[in-house]
Design a protein around this motif. Structure first.
Motif, PDB file in Angstrom:
ATOM      1  N   UNK A   1     -18.148 -69.926   0.405  1.00 19.69           N
ATOM      2  CA  UNK A   1     -17.017 -69.317   1.090  1.00 19.69           C
ATOM      3  C   UNK A   1     -17.444 -67.915   1.494  1.00 19.69           C
ATOM      4  N   UNK A   2     -17.165 -67.549   2.723  1.00 17.84           N
ATOM      5  CA  UNK A   2     -17.608 -66.248   3.208  1.00 17.84           C
ATOM      6  C   UNK A   2     -16.557 -65.178   2.945  1.00 17.84           C
ATOM      7  N   UNK A   3     -16.904 -64.150   2.178  1.00 15.44           N
ATOM      8  CA  UNK A   3     -15.957 -63.052   1.975  1.00 15.44           C
ATOM      9  C   UNK A   3     -15.923 -62.158   3.217  1.00 15.44           C
ATOM     10  N   UNK A   4     -14.917 -61.328   3.282  1.00 14.09           N
ATOM     11  CA  UNK A   4     -14.849 -60.326   4.348  1.00 14.09           C
ATOM     12  C   UNK A   4     -15.735 -59.152   3.923  1.00 14.09           C
ATOM     13  N   UNK A   5     -16.710 -58.789   4.769  1.00 21.42           N
ATOM     14  CA  UNK A   5     -17.649 -57.728   4.402  1.00 21.42           C
ATOM     15  C   UNK A   5     -18.236 -57.101   5.654  1.00 21.42           C
ATOM     16  N   UNK A   6     -18.824 -55.943   5.474  1.00 20.55           N
ATOM     17  CA  UNK A   6     -19.585 -55.263   6.523  1.00 20.55           C
ATOM     18  C   UNK A   6     -20.903 -54.824   5.918  1.00 20.55           C
ATOM     19  N   UNK A   7     -21.913 -54.727   6.769  1.00 21.22           N
ATOM     20  CA  UNK A   7     -23.232 -54.262   6.339  1.00 21.22           C
ATOM     21  C   UNK A   7     -23.582 -53.009   7.134  1.00 21.22           C
TER      22      UNK A   7
END
Length: 135
Positions: free
Chosen positions: A74-80
């Motif tokens: 499951x893909x979490x909400x994130x930024x790189x």
């Protein structure tokens, strides 16, 4: 940068060496998403030494950026964010920041169907009963 290297690790901040295994990095990201979110800094040691990615090459930096899609179901909400720094050898280098939002409506699992959650300054693998409580 001062904050990222000197602030004690806590519920919302963790530092990892750039040589971290991709599976372990994915588990850390999941643990933050399954708790309150936070920042993971890759390229700074636990004691605050700015190591960077130079010793491990650009390939490792690129692999770390793809870890969420490669190792989490499951893909979490994130930024790189990639930040240019001077490492402890005073060389031009990079560190990688993951800004992770809390997962509100689902549980983030790794590709082995394991669930991790951030507790204090540690990421804990949850038992079946703990996962049920989190759900």
């Amino acid at each position: 940068l001062d904050y990222l290297s000197k602030e004690p690790e806590n519920l919302y901040l963790d530092r990892k060496r750039a040589k971290i295994s991709l599976q372990d990095l994915a588990n850390e990201i999941a643990s933050f998403a399954n708790a309150n979110g936070g920042i993971i800094v890759v390229g700074i040691t636990d004691d605050g030494k700015i190591e960077g990615f130079n010793p491990y090459g650009i390939k490792k930096l690129n692999e770390c950026q793809k870890v969420v899609t490669s190792y989490l179901k499951t893909t979490p909400s994130y930024k790189i964010e990639i930040i240019k720094v001077k490492n402890f050898k005073n060389e031009d280098d990079n560190i990688l920041l993951f800004y992770i939002e809390p997962a509100m409506n689902n549980i983030i699992r790794n590709n082995k169907d394991e669930v991790y959650c951030r507790q204090g300054d540690s990421s804990i693998k949850l038992t079946f009963d703990q996962v049920r409580s989190l759900e």
